[in-house]
Write a protein that holds these residues in place. Structure first.
Motif, short mmCIF file in Angstrom:
data_model
loop_
_atom_site.label_atom_id
_atom_site.label_comp_id
_atom_site.label_asym_id
_atom_site.label_seq_id
_atom_site.Cartn_x
_atom_site.Cartn_y
_atom_site.Cartn_z
N ASP A 229 0.81 -1.22 0.00
CA ASP A 229 0.00 0.00 0.00
C ASP A 229 0.84 1.27 0.00
N ASN A 230 2.15 1.12 -0.24
CA ASN A 230 3.04 2.27 -0.32
C ASN A 230 3.11 2.74 -1.78
N HIS A 231 2.58 3.92 -2.06
CA HIS A 231 2.53 4.42 -3.44
C HIS A 231 3.92 4.64 -4.03
N ALA A 232 4.88 4.98 -3.18
CA ALA A 232 6.25 5.17 -3.66
C ALA A 232 6.83 3.86 -4.18
N VAL A 233 6.55 2.76 -3.48
CA VAL A 233 7.03 1.45 -3.93
C VAL A 233 6.37 1.08 -5.25
N THR A 234 5.06 1.31 -5.34
CA THR A 234 4.35 1.03 -6.60
C THR A 234 4.95 1.82 -7.76
N GLY A 235 5.19 3.11 -7.53
CA GLY A 235 5.78 3.94 -8.58
C GLY A 235 7.17 3.48 -8.96
N LEU A 236 7.96 3.05 -7.96
CA LEU A 236 9.32 2.58 -8.24
C LEU A 236 9.30 1.30 -9.08
N VAL A 237 8.41 0.37 -8.75
CA VAL A 237 8.34 -0.89 -9.50
C VAL A 237 8.03 -0.62 -10.97
N VAL A 238 7.05 0.26 -11.23
CA VAL A 238 6.72 0.61 -12.61
C VAL A 238 7.88 1.33 -13.28
N ALA A 239 8.52 2.24 -12.55
CA ALA A 239 9.65 3.00 -13.11
C ALA A 239 10.79 2.09 -13.53
N LEU A 240 11.00 1.00 -12.78
CA LEU A 240 12.10 0.09 -13.10
C LEU A 240 11.97 -0.48 -14.51
N ALA A 241 10.74 -0.73 -14.95
CA ALA A 241 10.55 -1.27 -16.30
C ALA A 241 11.03 -0.28 -17.36
N PHE A 242 10.74 1.00 -17.16
CA PHE A 242 11.16 2.01 -18.14
C PHE A 242 12.67 2.25 -18.08
N PHE A 243 13.23 2.25 -16.87
CA PHE A 243 14.68 2.42 -16.76
C PHE A 243 15.41 1.22 -17.39
N ALA A 244 14.85 0.02 -17.19
CA ALA A 244 15.45 -1.17 -17.81
C ALA A 244 15.36 -1.10 -19.33
N SER A 245 14.26 -0.53 -19.84
CA SER A 245 14.12 -0.37 -21.29
C SER A 245 15.22 0.56 -21.83
N THR A 246 15.51 1.62 -21.08
CA THR A 246 16.60 2.52 -21.48
C THR A 246 17.91 1.77 -21.58
N ALA A 247 18.19 0.94 -20.57
CA ALA A 247 19.41 0.13 -20.58
C ALA A 247 19.42 -0.83 -21.76
N GLY A 248 18.26 -1.43 -22.06
CA GLY A 248 18.17 -2.34 -23.20
C GLY A 248 18.43 -1.64 -24.52
N GLN A 249 17.93 -0.41 -24.65
CA GLN A 249 18.16 0.34 -25.89
C GLN A 249 19.62 0.73 -26.04
N THR A 296 14.08 -4.66 -20.18
CA THR A 296 15.31 -4.80 -20.97
C THR A 296 15.02 -5.42 -22.33
N GLY A 297 14.18 -6.46 -22.33
CA GLY A 297 13.82 -7.10 -23.59
C GLY A 297 13.07 -6.16 -24.52
N GLN A 298 12.17 -5.37 -23.95
CA GLN A 298 11.44 -4.40 -24.77
C GLN A 298 12.40 -3.38 -25.39
#
Length: 382
Positions: A229-249, A296-298
């Motif tokens: 129920d921590n919104h900061a944790v929820t936001g971080l989990v979603v953000a990780l996908a986009f940061f990983a996409s940057t690394a993949g690119q 990363t795969g994306q």
């Protein structure tokens, strides 16, 4: 400026559970609200894809910032679903203008010899901005007052600052024409591009669909099934996908498109499997791993797909072909996401997610197998 605009498109992500409590709507409505954004992007790509080439970079980006500001105002005034739909549509219009125009602008403003660095900067601004949106909203919603107002007020201030910055930047388009010269662009697919386009489009569709489903329904999954129920944790989990996409690119630029596309499909496949494990076991560790591996795969697959399609396209049709790829990719953000919302009622969120994952696994595996077969036979474009 690019990062600020893209952050606004993902800002509502960790707030959807709060909106559900506030307005009392279903999971299907969440996915439709999310998908409206993609319709805005596709509309701009089809109707005004050449806007910045015609009007100039600065006027097109000024319009983009205007739509971003209007989107933030809609969320600030939101008293019902209509405001959320309007805000997401305006956000899609903003992103549709910025994605092509700002990428080209960054490259054109780069100093001599800085093309490679400019490409990396544009990629980081795009995907990094998308990741910063949920992270910023989650932190403000958890640790500051007015969780449904403050994130958008802050973003509105950042948009205003970006508008000031835009005033100082030089125009890079010499031959500018009036607004009436902007013409709708038709998706194009010349015969010689099709063999390369099909697997690239399938991988892009699946990668964007994973992002769409992950960012639209994962906040509700984390709250209801994992009791996060921590919104900061929820936001971080979603953000990780986009940061990983940057690394993949970034990694795709070093590996090369010929190897990055099948590799991206394999990594994307693994990310989907991990997401399935998360839904089946209700373990946060699998959700985090799915975000990192799937992102990363994306990133690998999409940058390789873009490079392969651009290289195979005739110069005079390249922009239209690339627009076609973006239309397919953003369709992946909309149709599958709404499908998950439709299935969530009869099957539950976990069941709907597993059906989605099974479909995407078939698509990704088919694209990967096709690419490997072409590589073995030495077919051009593989």
């Amino acid at each position: 400026m690019f990062a600020v605009c893209m952050a606004g498109t993902t800002l509502p992500t960790p707030l959807y559970p709060l909106y559900q409590e506030e307005f009392g709507f279903s999971e299907l409505t969440v996915t439709v609200v999310y998908a409206v954004y993609a319709f805005g992007v596709i509309g701009v790509l089809l109707l005004a894809g050449n806007a910045s080439d015609t009007l100039g970079r600065r006027p097109a980006l000024r319009w983009g910032l205007g739509f971003a500001a209007a989107s933030a105002v809609c969320f600030l005034l939101a008293e019902g679903l209509g405001w959320l739909y309007a805000g997401r549509l305006l956000s899609g219009l903003s992103a549709g203008l910025f994605t092509g125009a700002a990428t080209a602008y960054v490259m054109e403003l780069a100093p001599p010899g800085g093309a490679a660095r400019a490409t990396l900067v544009a990629t980081a601004a795009n995907m990094g901005g998308l990741g910063c949106g949920p992270l910023l909203a989650g932190l403000l919603a958890e640790y500051a007052p007015e969780p449904l107002l403050l994130p958008f007020a802050v973003h509105l201030g950042l948009v205003a600052l970006s508008a000031l910055v835009l005033q100082w930047l030089p125009e890079t388009v010499a031959d500018r024409r009036p607004l009436r010269a902007v013409r709708p662009g038709k998706p194009a697919l010349p015969a010689r591009v099709r063999a390369v386009f099909v697997p690239a489009a399938v991988a892009s569709f699946a990668g964007f669909a994973l992002f769409g489903v992950f960012t639209s329904v994962s906040p509700a999954f984390l709250v209801r099934h994992l009791h996060v129920d921590n919104h900061a944790v929820t936001g971080l989990v979603v953000a990780l996908a986009f940061f990983a996409s940057t690394a993949g690119q970034v990694a795709a630029g070093r590996v090369g498109p010929a190897r990055s596309l099948p590799l991206g499909c394999a990594v994307l496949f693994a990310g989907l499997v991990l997401l399935g494990c998360a839904l089946a076991t209700d373990l946060l560790a699998f959700v985090v791993l799915a975000a990192l591996v799937g992102g990363t795969g994306q990133g690998l697959a999409f940058r390789a797909a873009l490079a392969a399609v651009a290289a195979a396209s005739p110069p005079d049709r390249r922009a239209a072909v690339i627009s076609s790829l973006f239309v397919v990719a953003y369709t992946g953000i909309s149709i599958p996401v709404i499908g998950v919302g439709l299935l969530a009622d009869p099957l539950g969120l976990e069941g709907a997610g597993l059906v989605f994952i099974a479909c995407m696994l078939v698509l990704v595996a088919s694209a990967g197998a096709y690419l490997l077969r072409r590589a073995r036979t030495g077919t051009p474009g593989g």
